[in-house]
Design a protein around this motif. Structure first.
Motif, mmCIF file in Angstrom:
data_model
loop_
_atom_site.group_PDB
_atom_site.id
_atom_site.type_symbol
_atom_site.label_atom_id
_atom_site.label_comp_id
_atom_site.label_asym_id
_atom_site.label_seq_id
_atom_site.Cartn_x
_atom_site.Cartn_y
_atom_site.Cartn_z
ATOM 1 N N SER A 53 0.854 -1.198 0.000
ATOM 2 C CA SER A 53 0.000 0.000 0.000
ATOM 3 C C SER A 53 0.881 1.235 0.000
ATOM 4 N N THR A 54 0.418 2.267 -0.646
ATOM 5 C CA THR A 54 1.208 3.498 -0.695
ATOM 6 C C THR A 54 0.626 4.536 0.273
ATOM 7 N N GLY A 55 1.360 5.630 0.444
ATOM 8 C CA GLY A 55 0.884 6.696 1.327
ATOM 9 C C GLY A 55 1.986 7.125 2.274
ATOM 10 N N ARG A 56 1.616 7.996 3.208
ATOM 11 C CA ARG A 56 2.604 8.534 4.143
ATOM 12 C C ARG A 56 3.106 7.471 5.105
ATOM 13 N N THR A 57 2.279 6.472 5.382
ATOM 14 C CA THR A 57 2.637 5.480 6.403
ATOM 15 C C THR A 57 3.693 4.495 5.924
ATOM 16 N N LEU A 88 -2.008 -2.627 -3.975
ATOM 17 C CA LEU A 88 -3.409 -2.815 -3.583
ATOM 18 C C LEU A 88 -4.353 -1.964 -4.417
ATOM 19 N N ASP A 89 -3.889 -0.757 -4.787
ATOM 20 C CA ASP A 89 -4.806 0.186 -5.436
ATOM 21 C C ASP A 89 -4.036 1.141 -6.336
ATOM 22 N N GLY A 96 -2.628 0.135 4.603
ATOM 23 C CA GLY A 96 -2.688 1.378 5.360
ATOM 24 C C GLY A 96 -4.115 1.559 5.854
ATOM 25 N N LEU A 97 -4.305 2.541 6.716
ATOM 26 C CA LEU A 97 -5.632 2.808 7.277
ATOM 27 C C LEU A 97 -6.028 4.235 6.930
ATOM 28 N N GLY A 98 -7.102 4.389 6.171
ATOM 29 C CA GLY A 98 -7.570 5.738 5.847
ATOM 30 C C GLY A 98 -8.127 6.430 7.090
ATOM 31 N N HIS A 123 -11.056 3.836 5.516
ATOM 32 C CA HIS A 123 -11.008 3.129 4.228
ATOM 33 C C HIS A 123 -9.807 2.185 4.145
ATOM 34 N N GLY A 135 -7.512 0.571 0.993
ATOM 35 C CA GLY A 135 -7.336 0.815 -0.430
ATOM 36 C C GLY A 135 -8.195 2.013 -0.795
ATOM 37 N N PHE A 136 -9.030 1.854 -1.839
ATOM 38 C CA PHE A 136 -9.995 2.913 -2.146
ATOM 39 C C PHE A 136 -11.419 2.480 -1.797
ATOM 40 N N ASP A 162 -11.683 9.481 -1.310
ATOM 41 C CA ASP A 162 -12.220 10.419 -0.318
ATOM 42 C C ASP A 162 -11.916 11.849 -0.756
ATOM 43 N N LEU A 188 -8.328 13.517 -0.302
ATOM 44 C CA LEU A 188 -7.280 12.998 -1.204
ATOM 45 C C LEU A 188 -7.558 13.446 -2.636
ATOM 46 N N LYS A 241 -4.514 9.070 13.184
ATOM 47 C CA LYS A 241 -5.108 7.728 13.112
ATOM 48 C C LYS A 241 -5.624 7.236 14.468
#
Ligand code: GLP
Length: 243
Positions: free
Chosen positions: A34-38, A65-66, A131-133, A137, A139-140, A157, A160, A198
């Motif tokens: 999964s991508t993102g800041r985490t 994942l997405d 990751g955890l939105g 959420h 993924g998406f 969301d 984003l 989070k």
């Protein structure tokens, strides 16, 4: 299982270590990222360990994942660009064993089906990092996504969406994602969450009802999941539930 780390460095290196262990235990693993800041620092540590320790990844399948749709794959906010930058390009990995949902397609429904079928033909998902939105959420899969949903294109969301539209100079972006049903079929899941943004959602995910209004709550029903938190994300989780 809930694991708590006391600083960001140990959070990132422990998460990377979980993937290294998976690769060593099953060298032909199918591993979802999964991508993102985490997850960025975790991917960079994983890349360094693979190179420095000469870990054989020739039989591993990494997949995302997405993906953000409606952008060029080289757009820095595209999941494929992030994963290539943080991990895949650093380990000199063969592209054919790095699978992503497309950023553009004339037939997204067909592309999503093909992607899910390809994962199945490789034996299914062995290990999936999530990751955890901030709204729960995965993924998406936004709040309200049916637990039975499979890979598809959805809305992202609003926060984003606004950020990615501003960065890409485009509008109409959406998100291609594995569905909740696909996620729940992974043999093992590592849910990673860090930071004060989070805290609330991590507690609701674990302690609240299992509901489609909070997609990540479905993980309470998964037989093999580790929740990895830093102290901020775990601030509202009772100490006696933490290893
Ligand atoms: C994004 C991605 C997810 C990611 C999650 C958490 O929207 N679609 O795959 O895991 O949100 O992102 P972050 O780590 O930046 O909070």
């Amino acid at each position: 299982m809930i694991t708590l780390t006391h600083n960001i460095e140990s959070f990132d290196s422990l998460a990377a270590d979980r993937i290294v262990r998976q690769i060593i235990n099953k060298p032909d693993s199918v591993i979802g990222l999964s991508t993102g800041r985490t997850t960025g620092a975790m991917h960079r540590i994983l890349a360094s360990r693979i190179v420095d320790e000469d870990i054989d990844v020739s039989r591993v399948t990494f997949f995302g994942l997405d993906e953000v749709t409606g952008v060029d794959p080289t757009f820095p906010g595209a999941c494929v660009a992030m994963l290539k930058n943080e991990l895949i390009d650093k380990i000199g990995y063969k592209d054919c064993d790095f699978l992503m949902l497309p950023t553009s397609s004339l037939d997204f429904a067909g592309s999503c089906r093909e992607f899910a079928d390809e994962l199945k033909s490789r034996g299914g998902i062995d290990f999936l990092v999530l990751g955890l939105g901030e709204n729960g959420h995965l993924g998406f899969n936004q709040p309200g996504s049916p637990f039975g949903c499979t890979a598809r294109v959805t809305d992202m969301d609003p926060a984003l969406y606004s950020r990615l539209c501003a960065e890409s100079g485009r509008t109409g972006l959406r998100g291609a994602t594995l569905g909740i049903k696909d996620i729940m079929h992974a043999r093992h899941i590592l849910l990673v969450a860090k930071g004060a943004n989070k805290t609330q959602i991590a507690a609701q995910m674990l302690l609240g009802p299992v509901t489609e209004d909070l997609p990540a709550s479905v993980l309470q029903l998964h037989p093999s999941v580790e929740f990895l938190f830093d102290a901020d994300a775990a601030a509202l989780i009772p100490e006696n539930s933490i290893c």
